[in-house]
Design a protein around this motif. Structure first.
Motif, PDB file in Angstrom:
ATOM      1  N   ALA A  59       0.846  -1.194   0.000  1.00 38.70           N
ATOM      2  CA  ALA A  59       0.000   0.000   0.000  1.00 38.70           C
ATOM      3  C   ALA A  59       0.878   1.239   0.000  1.00 38.70           C
ATOM      4  CB  ALA A  59      -0.910  -0.001   1.224  1.00 38.70           C
ATOM      5  N   PRO A  60       0.512   2.258  -0.761  1.00 37.28           N
ATOM      6  CA  PRO A  60       1.305   3.502  -0.760  1.00 37.28           C
ATOM      7  C   PRO A  60       1.326   4.120   0.634  1.00 37.28           C
ATOM      8  CG  PRO A  60      -0.819   3.831  -1.836  1.00 37.28           C
ATOM      9  CD  PRO A  60      -0.671   2.362  -1.632  1.00 37.28           C
ATOM     10  N   HIS A  61       2.467   4.648   1.002  1.00 35.00           N
ATOM     11  CA  HIS A  61       2.609   5.192   2.354  1.00 35.00           C
ATOM     12  C   HIS A  61       1.784   6.468   2.521  1.00 35.00           C
ATOM     13  CE1 HIS A  61       4.407   6.075   6.224  1.00 35.00           C
ATOM     14  NE2 HIS A  61       4.639   7.312   5.801  1.00 35.00           N
ATOM     15  N   ASP A  62       1.033   6.505   3.607  1.00 30.39           N
ATOM     16  CA  ASP A  62       0.242   7.681   3.957  1.00 30.39           C
ATOM     17  C   ASP A  62       0.232   7.780   5.468  1.00 30.39           C
ATOM     18  OD1 ASP A  62      -2.287   9.199   4.748  1.00 30.39           O
ATOM     19  OD2 ASP A  62      -2.286   9.505   2.569  1.00 30.39           O
ATOM     20  N   ALA A  63       0.797   8.856   5.979  1.00 24.07           N
ATOM     21  CA  ALA A  63       0.961   9.006   7.430  1.00 24.07           C
ATOM     22  C   ALA A  63      -0.371   8.967   8.170  1.00 24.07           C
ATOM     23  CB  ALA A  63       1.694  10.314   7.732  1.00 24.07           C
ATOM     24  N   VAL A  64      -1.389   9.593   7.613  1.00 30.21           N
ATOM     25  CA  VAL A  64      -2.699   9.643   8.268  1.00 30.21           C
ATOM     26  C   VAL A  64      -3.326   8.255   8.328  1.00 30.21           C
ATOM     27  CG1 VAL A  64      -5.037  10.585   8.158  1.00 30.21           C
ATOM     28  CG2 VAL A  64      -3.072  12.035   7.576  1.00 30.21           C
ATOM     29  N   LEU A  65      -3.302   7.559   7.197  1.00 36.52           N
ATOM     30  CA  LEU A  65      -3.885   6.217   7.149  1.00 36.52           C
ATOM     31  C   LEU A  65      -3.079   5.233   7.994  1.00 36.52           C
ATOM     32  CD1 LEU A  65      -4.849   5.987   3.362  1.00 36.52           C
ATOM     33  CD2 LEU A  65      -6.334   6.500   5.308  1.00 36.52           C
ATOM     34  N   LYS A  74      -9.462  -2.718  11.605  1.00 35.99           N
ATOM     35  CA  LYS A  74     -10.802  -2.863  11.046  1.00 35.99           C
ATOM     36  C   LYS A  74     -11.524  -1.518  11.181  1.00 35.99           C
ATOM     37  CE  LYS A  74     -11.229  -7.822  11.995  1.00 35.99           C
ATOM     38  NZ  LYS A  74     -12.033  -8.879  12.688  1.00 35.99           N
ATOM     39  N   TRP A  75     -11.895  -0.953  10.048  1.00 37.18           N
ATOM     40  CA  TRP A  75     -12.526   0.355  10.052  1.00 37.18           C
ATOM     41  C   TRP A  75     -14.010   0.252   9.709  1.00 37.18           C
ATOM     42  CZ3 TRP A  75      -8.372   3.105   6.527  1.00 37.18           C
ATOM     43  CH2 TRP A  75      -7.149   3.131   7.228  1.00 37.18           C
ATOM     44  N   LYS A  76     -14.819   0.928  10.503  1.00 37.24           N
ATOM     45  CA  LYS A  76     -16.242   1.004  10.204  1.00 37.24           C
ATOM     46  C   LYS A  76     -16.471   2.080   9.139  1.00 37.24           C
ATOM     47  CE  LYS A  76     -17.749  -0.578  14.772  1.00 37.24           C
ATOM     48  NZ  LYS A  76     -18.560  -0.266  15.975  1.00 37.24           N
ATOM     49  N   LEU A  77     -17.692   2.092   8.611  1.00 37.99           N
ATOM     50  CA  LEU A  77     -18.017   3.012   7.526  1.00 37.99           C
ATOM     51  C   LEU A  77     -17.794   4.468   7.929  1.00 37.99           C
ATOM     52  CD1 LEU A  77     -19.069   3.387   4.671  1.00 37.99           C
ATOM     53  CD2 LEU A  77     -21.416   3.332   5.587  1.00 37.99           C
ATOM     54  N   ASP A  78     -18.141   4.807   9.179  1.00 37.43           N
ATOM     55  CA  ASP A  78     -17.944   6.191   9.647  1.00 37.43           C
ATOM     56  C   ASP A  78     -16.468   6.563   9.649  1.00 37.43           C
ATOM     57  OD1 ASP A  78     -20.648   6.410   9.981  1.00 37.43           O
ATOM     58  OD2 ASP A  78     -20.624   6.018  12.150  1.00 37.43           O
ATOM     59  N   ARG A  79     -15.625   5.606  10.019  1.00 35.70           N
ATOM     60  CA  ARG A  79     -14.186   5.848  10.045  1.00 35.70           C
ATOM     61  C   ARG A  79     -13.655   6.067   8.632  1.00 35.70           C
ATOM     62  NH1 ARG A  79     -10.304   8.080  12.967  1.00 35.70           N
ATOM     63  NH2 ARG A  79      -8.373   6.861  13.098  1.00 35.70           N
ATOM     64  N   VAL A  80     -14.128   5.240   7.697  1.00 31.06           N
ATOM     65  CA  VAL A  80     -13.704   5.364   6.300  1.00 31.06           C
ATOM     66  C   VAL A  80     -14.120   6.720   5.732  1.00 31.06           C
ATOM     67  CG1 VAL A  80     -14.027   4.443   3.969  1.00 31.06           C
ATOM     68  CG2 VAL A  80     -13.745   2.874   5.900  1.00 31.06           C
ATOM     69  N   ARG A  81     -15.347   7.096   6.013  1.00 33.61           N
ATOM     70  CA  ARG A  81     -15.849   8.387   5.511  1.00 33.61           C
ATOM     71  C   ARG A  81     -15.045   9.559   6.098  1.00 33.61           C
ATOM     72  NH1 ARG A  81     -22.402   7.272   6.043  1.00 33.61           N
ATOM     73  NH2 ARG A  81     -22.589   6.023   4.117  1.00 33.61           N
ATOM     74  N   GLY A  82     -14.744   9.469   7.391  1.00 31.84           N
ATOM     75  CA  GLY A  82     -13.983  10.539   8.035  1.00 31.84           C
ATOM     76  C   GLY A  82     -12.594  10.679   7.448  1.00 31.84           C
ATOM     77  N   LEU A  83     -11.921   9.550   7.196  1.00 33.02           N
ATOM     78  CA  LEU A  83     -10.576   9.584   6.616  1.00 33.02           C
ATOM     79  C   LEU A  83     -10.621  10.083   5.178  1.00 33.02           C
ATOM     80  CD1 LEU A  83      -9.212   6.209   8.041  1.00 33.02           C
ATOM     81  CD2 LEU A  83      -8.401   8.502   8.633  1.00 33.02           C
ATOM     82  N   ALA A  84     -11.644   9.662   4.434  1.00 33.56           N
ATOM     83  CA  ALA A  84     -11.782  10.115   3.043  1.00 33.56           C
ATOM     84  C   ALA A  84     -11.970  11.622   2.973  1.00 33.56           C
ATOM     85  CB  ALA A  84     -12.951   9.395   2.379  1.00 33.56           C
ATOM     86  N   LEU A  87      -8.646  13.424   3.909  1.00 30.27           N
ATOM     87  CA  LEU A  87      -7.615  13.356   2.870  1.00 30.27           C
ATOM     88  C   LEU A  87      -8.105  13.861   1.517  1.00 30.27           C
ATOM     89  CD1 LEU A  87      -6.205   9.817   3.757  1.00 30.27           C
ATOM     90  CD2 LEU A  87      -5.129  12.013   4.229  1.00 30.27           C
ATOM     91  N   ASP A  88      -9.388  14.178   1.464  1.00 24.86           N
ATOM     92  CA  ASP A  88      -9.985  14.662   0.211  1.00 24.86           C
ATOM     93  C   ASP A  88      -9.858  13.623  -0.911  1.00 24.86           C
ATOM     94  OD1 ASP A  88     -11.388  16.396  -1.380  1.00 24.86           O
ATOM     95  OD2 ASP A  88      -9.608  17.500  -2.051  1.00 24.86           O
ATOM     96  N   VAL A  89     -10.196  12.383  -0.567  1.00 18.01           N
ATOM     97  CA  VAL A  89     -10.214  11.292  -1.550  1.00 18.01           C
ATOM     98  C   VAL A  89     -11.551  10.568  -1.422  1.00 18.01           C
ATOM     99  CG1 VAL A  89      -7.708  10.991  -1.541  1.00 18.01           C
ATOM    100  CG2 VAL A  89      -9.116   9.693   0.078  1.00 18.01           C
ATOM    101  N   SER A  90     -11.796   9.621  -2.326  1.00 12.29           N
ATOM    102  CA  SER A  90     -13.058   8.872  -2.281  1.00 12.29           C
ATOM    103  C   SER A  90     -12.990   7.776  -1.233  1.00 12.29           C
ATOM    104  CB  SER A  90     -13.351   8.256  -3.647  1.00 12.29           C
ATOM    105  OG  SER A  90     -12.378   7.268  -3.961  1.00 12.29           O
ATOM    106  N   GLU A  91     -14.149   7.340  -0.785  1.00 10.93           N
ATOM    107  CA  GLU A  91     -14.220   6.251   0.191  1.00 10.93           C
ATOM    108  C   GLU A  91     -13.644   4.969  -0.405  1.00 10.93           C
ATOM    109  OE1 GLU A  91     -18.210   5.859   1.555  1.00 10.93           O
ATOM    110  OE2 GLU A  91     -18.413   7.991   2.051  1.00 10.93           O
ATOM    111  N   LYS A  92     -13.840   4.784  -1.699  1.00  7.53           N
ATOM    112  CA  LYS A  92     -13.328   3.599  -2.380  1.00  7.53           C
ATOM    113  C   LYS A  92     -11.809   3.543  -2.303  1.00  7.53           C
ATOM    114  CE  LYS A  92     -13.821  -0.084  -4.941  1.00  7.53           C
ATOM    115  NZ  LYS A  92     -14.485  -1.301  -4.406  1.00  7.53           N
ATOM    116  N   GLU A  93     -11.147   4.674  -2.440  1.00  8.07           N
ATOM    117  CA  GLU A  93      -9.689   4.719  -2.369  1.00  8.07           C
ATOM    118  C   GLU A  93      -9.199   4.343  -0.970  1.00  8.07           C
ATOM    119  OE1 GLU A  93      -7.666   7.973  -4.980  1.00  8.07           O
ATOM    120  OE2 GLU A  93      -9.599   8.796  -4.334  1.00  8.07           O
ATOM    121  N   VAL A  94      -9.901   4.813   0.042  1.00  6.24           N
ATOM    122  CA  VAL A  94      -9.534   4.474   1.420  1.00  6.24           C
ATOM    123  C   VAL A  94      -9.721   2.985   1.676  1.00  6.24           C
ATOM    124  CG1 VAL A  94     -10.072   4.860   3.859  1.00  6.24           C
ATOM    125  CG2 VAL A  94     -10.083   6.784   2.273  1.00  6.24           C
TER     126      VAL A  94
END
Length: 229
Positions: A59-65, A74-84, A87-94
């Motif tokens: 996986a590409p290195h990302d300090a936040v992720l 294990k990330w729940k949907l809310d966690r994925v949405r918050g990170l997306a 980082l200003d990226v799509s949920e799919k990318e996360v």
């Protein structure tokens, strides 16, 4: 000063305990031997048997992720949405990053095979050696003798060597956990090795060499079957 072969180690132990530092050096040697055997012998055997060495895409290195991953894998949907959103990226990318990161930490079948092969070889040799050592010991056939005159029990040369090698192995396995690909059973194996080392020190300080040897003979044979399976 001269010591009788059967009494020298026991007599020395009562006065000094620095000999328990030997397994630390032994663990380093065994750790190197373990890595060499796994890389150059057992891995090749696995490949010959048809196991494939699959290269996992990192996986590409990302300090936040990475920080979020270190907290929970294990990330729940809310966690994925918050990170997306952060980082200003799509949920799919996360989600894709998380899948790659999980795959990166998952040991391959070939790695598991080489690890089990090493453990199986050690336990087979250790159990065989332990069985030969205790075969002519009267306290092995009459376990009551293991509990007689415990403060005055001495450790013979063959038992001393076997206990030192056993402690070296468990220390090397404990060290190896931090160098290998982290597995799901990391903490269970960590606790297992720590408890084994603590029990060894307890047995050594309490002069329970005989009982510890009996336990090794009875338990190591089951480890062989476990690693083979």
């Amino acid at each position: 000063m001269r010591f009788d072969l059967d009494l020298s180690f026991g007599s020395m132990k009562k006065n000094i305990n620095w000999e328990l530092l030997y397994p630390i050096c032994g663990a380093l040697v065994m750790l190197m031997l373990r890595n060499v055997c796994r890389k150059y012998i057992f891995t090749k055997i696995g490949l010959r048997l048809g196991l494939k060495q699959i290269e996992v895409k990192k996986a590409p290195h990302d300090a936040v992720l990475e920080k979020a991953y270190s907290i929970s894998k294990k990330w729940k949907l809310d966690r994925v949405r918050g990170l997306a959103k952060q980082l200003d990226v799509s949920e799919k990318e996360v989600e894709s990053w998380l899948e790659l990161r999980n795959a990166q930490d998952r040991p391959s079948v070939l790695i598991k095979f080489s690890g089990s092969f090493w453990a199986c070889c050690y336990y087979t040799l250790a159990w065989t050696a332990a069985a030969l050592i205790v075969w002519d010991k009267p306290w092995f056939w009459n376990v009551k003798q293991c509990w007689m005159n415990i403060p005055d029990q001495t450790v013979t040369r063959d038992v001393w060597w076997h206990l030192m090698i056993t402690l070296s192995f468990y220390m090397s396995e404990l060290m190896g956990l931090f160098f290998d690909v982290k597995r799901k059973d990391f903490w269970s194996m960590f606790i297992h090795h720590v408890v084994s080392i603590v029990l060894f020190f307890f047995a050594w300080k309490s002069n329970l060499y005989r009982m510890f040897m009996v336990a090794l003979v009875l338990l190591d044979c089951s480890e062989i079957l476990l690693e083979v399976s």
